[in-house]
Design a protein around this motif. Sequence first.
Motif, short mmCIF file in Angstrom:
data_model
loop_
_atom_site.label_atom_id
_atom_site.label_comp_id
_atom_site.label_asym_id
_atom_site.label_seq_id
_atom_site.Cartn_x
_atom_site.Cartn_y
_atom_site.Cartn_z
N ASP A 1 -36.79 37.52 -96.67
CA ASP A 1 -37.70 37.07 -96.04
C ASP A 1 -37.66 36.94 -94.40
O ASP A 1 -38.38 36.88 -93.67
CB ASP A 1 -38.36 35.56 -96.39
N PHE A 2 -36.11 37.19 -94.18
CA PHE A 2 -35.95 37.05 -92.72
C PHE A 2 -34.48 37.79 -92.38
O PHE A 2 -33.64 37.45 -93.36
CB PHE A 2 -35.82 35.71 -92.17
N PHE A 3 -34.36 38.53 -91.75
CA PHE A 3 -33.13 39.48 -91.68
C PHE A 3 -32.26 38.86 -90.91
O PHE A 3 -32.46 38.23 -89.81
CB PHE A 3 -33.48 40.85 -90.64
N ASN A 4 -30.96 38.65 -91.51
CA ASN A 4 -29.84 38.02 -90.85
C ASN A 4 -28.79 39.11 -90.11
O ASN A 4 -28.40 39.94 -90.62
CB ASN A 4 -29.04 37.48 -91.94
N PHE B 1 -25.54 32.17 -91.53
CA PHE B 1 -26.82 32.50 -90.91
C PHE B 1 -26.54 32.54 -89.31
O PHE B 1 -25.99 31.41 -89.00
CB PHE B 1 -27.75 31.58 -91.44
N VAL B 2 -27.30 33.21 -88.67
CA VAL B 2 -27.21 33.16 -87.06
C VAL B 2 -28.07 32.16 -86.47
O VAL B 2 -29.13 31.76 -87.38
CB VAL B 2 -27.42 34.44 -86.56
N ARG B 3 -27.99 31.88 -85.42
CA ARG B 3 -28.77 30.96 -84.52
C ARG B 3 -30.21 31.48 -84.80
O ARG B 3 -30.64 32.66 -84.32
CB ARG B 3 -28.22 30.74 -83.25
N GLY B 4 -31.20 30.70 -84.99
CA GLY B 4 -32.41 30.96 -85.09
C GLY B 4 -33.05 31.32 -86.43
O GLY B 4 -34.32 31.43 -86.34
N TYR B 5 -32.06 31.46 -87.44
CA TYR B 5 -32.45 31.70 -88.93
C TYR B 5 -33.08 30.42 -89.24
O TYR B 5 -32.61 29.50 -89.25
CB TYR B 5 -31.51 32.11 -89.67
N PRO B 6 -34.11 30.66 -89.66
CA PRO B 6 -34.99 29.41 -90.26
C PRO B 6 -34.14 28.51 -91.46
O PRO B 6 -33.95 29.18 -92.21
CB PRO B 6 -36.40 29.80 -90.80
N PHE B 7 -33.95 27.36 -91.43
CA PHE B 7 -33.48 26.54 -92.26
C PHE B 7 -34.06 26.56 -93.45
O PHE B 7 -33.31 26.57 -94.66
CB PHE B 7 -33.01 25.15 -91.72
N SER B 8 -35.40 26.54 -93.67
CA SER B 8 -35.97 26.54 -94.72
C SER B 8 -35.70 27.61 -95.74
O SER B 8 -36.21 27.95 -96.81
CB SER B 8 -37.58 26.40 -94.69
N MET B 9 -35.28 28.84 -95.14
CA MET B 9 -35.04 30.27 -95.78
C MET B 9 -33.66 30.28 -96.04
O MET B 9 -33.24 31.21 -96.58
CB MET B 9 -35.57 31.26 -94.92
N ARG B 10 -32.90 29.28 -95.84
CA ARG B 10 -31.40 29.43 -96.09
C ARG B 10 -30.96 29.49 -97.64
O ARG B 10 -29.63 29.69 -97.67
CB ARG B 10 -30.70 28.40 -95.00
#
Lengths: 348, 370
Positions: free
Chosen positions: B137-140, B152-161
């Motif tokens: 859902d979100f590119f790391n 995970f990098v800075r800015g990666y939403p926590f809810s998707m981790r």
Amino acid sequence: MSVAEINKNEVDIVIGALNADLTQFLSSWRTFFSGFHLIVVKDPELKEELNIPEGFDVDVYTKTDMEKVLGSTNSTMFSGYSCRYFGYLVSKKKYIVSIDDDCVPAKDPQGFLVDAVSQHVINLETPATPLFFNTLYDPYCEGADFVRGYPFSLRSGVPCAASCGLWLNLADLDAPTQALKTEQRNTSYVDAVMTVPAKAMLPISGINIAFNRELVGPALVPALRLAGEGKVRWETLEDVWCGMCLKHISDHLGYGVKTGKPYVWRNERGDAVESLRKKWEGMKLMEKSVPFFESLKLPESALKVEDCVIELAKAVKEQLGSDDPAFTQAADAMVKWIQLWNSVNSSG
Amino acid sequence: MAQLYYSMKPTPMLKDELDIVIPTIRNLDFLERWRPFFEQYHLIIVQDGDPSKAIKIPEGFDYELYNRNDINRILGSKASCISFKDSACRCFGYMVSKKKYIYTIDDDCFVAKDPSGKEINALEQHIKNLLSPSTPDFFNTLYDPYRDGADFVRGYPFSMREGAITAVSHGLWLNIPDYDAPTQLVKPLERNSRKFDFSLRYVDAVMTIPKGTLFPMCGMNLAFDRELIGPAMYFGLMGDGQPIGRYDDMWAGWCVKVICDHMGWGVKTGLPYIWHSKASNPFVNLKKEYNGIFWQEEAIPFFQSVTLPKECTSVQQCYLELARLVKEKLGKVDPYFNKLAVEMVTWIEAWEELNSPKGTEAKAPNGKKK
């Protein structure tokens, strides 16, 4: 495309100076910055005089220059890490390469120093492939190609709008993550450049980035400021917000965003645990931003980058404005940015 | 629960939960090179071509072997969905397996070495990939955040981790790259390497292919969660009597990705590498791929625009809906797609039959274990 073919006259290297003494930084990059024009923008909140070594073709911009352009004493739009955007604004070149002033050249696994500037320009000059994933990554680099099953109609690619580089040593992790893993350093050199697929969202870091200013310059918006934004990356989100806007606009206009090489070496700086002590609202703002960008559709009529930014700002205000004042401020800043961009670049 | 395994050290072998499926027409000497890595696993050999030919398998491997006679016997009239004279027949192996995971590999693929010279345990890496979450859902930007040394990098939403469950692990190849015939003809000597020192381009990353993005899935070095996505891994109608070849894995990959995106599962690509030793004849390949090169131009926009209704809550339902849409939208491109749509349904029927509780008895293979 090879290093020999790069036209240095098409590139500005923009450095945001958050540290006054740029001697070590610029000396370490001398080989790779040589022949390029540099724009150094001093953080308006930095009190000391900048120390820049001899031998560079450089123009320096300070608070005074910002005030001339902004027409007021309010230069918060360009304070801290956002000072570099002023450099993007006043540049007249096709490509911008921007590196944080606490980064030095990295070494590749063979032990050679990485020419980050050239790699960025090569990334920008070769097409991107956002519409279908190539499993051998960048098909245009030497020794690679499109794999079996890649549609031929998509093999000419699209223009590359941005090149997002990576970092060895201190990776761009957020404060909680780095605080939890205090000793963790990035030692993994991934020998690839790839296009981030269309519609995929990603956190774009401003630490090591390049973009085609002629294509998407206005889309790099200095907009989202955290309350109590600090002078270490752990205490900012401006580049991540900017990156979400940039990616969305690039997708809309049919451009590509690449990620991967080049690497830079990021020096030790700051204290993640200290940064963690501050009330860290960035997390909340990102959570709200994601569903917004996921469902956002820019109107078909928005064909110019400037129009896309204005439409985006409108949507931010309408849909996120009530969630947090930071979003309203960001929307206002985006509109102001376009006004500035148009006024600076029409007279230039 | 399986998701917790990824941090276990060493990586669990899953030897009772994973089958290795290998299609072949000649001998399996290549297994000798893989012995240290494969010996403890159960193999399912799918013998293509002339069933009267005896396939030589090195001593000491635990396997079951199926030839065309077995396929016809076990599936009856439904055997029409399994390709003949094409490695696409390997999907029969997926159907008869009883395990949770499948690893499939071609018989011209060998153990590769990483840049330090160490032999790569491809199977172990695939297991790591499958047991750790994906991030569709979100590119790391640091690729697989669950790998040692990454995050995970800075800015990666926590809810998707927490990520999503991983359905497929797509590995790559050193030496002979998986090019199509036209590219092979233009670049017969190209190896997956760098120009200046010919060192092999080893890209030390695993990553999730974002949701909504299609990719060309190669069946040479592929692992998947059979219990999750198995029914969608139909490798289509290729080979003898068919107007197309070398698009079996591509077809499966497009179907699989659309369904994984719909179900919220992840598909990873990257490590592990195997060493691909044999370049097939580009002129022969061109004849096989010829129609595919044109048809993929229609097929891909079709898959890119497919929306599966939310009523499709199982993979089988998704697949049957896909079959219906293939007939409706691609049937006009060529009658082949009508046939393919029919066999996609046959495949699901056969899958259900063999994998329902009473279907398991009929499956005894021809060739037996050690």
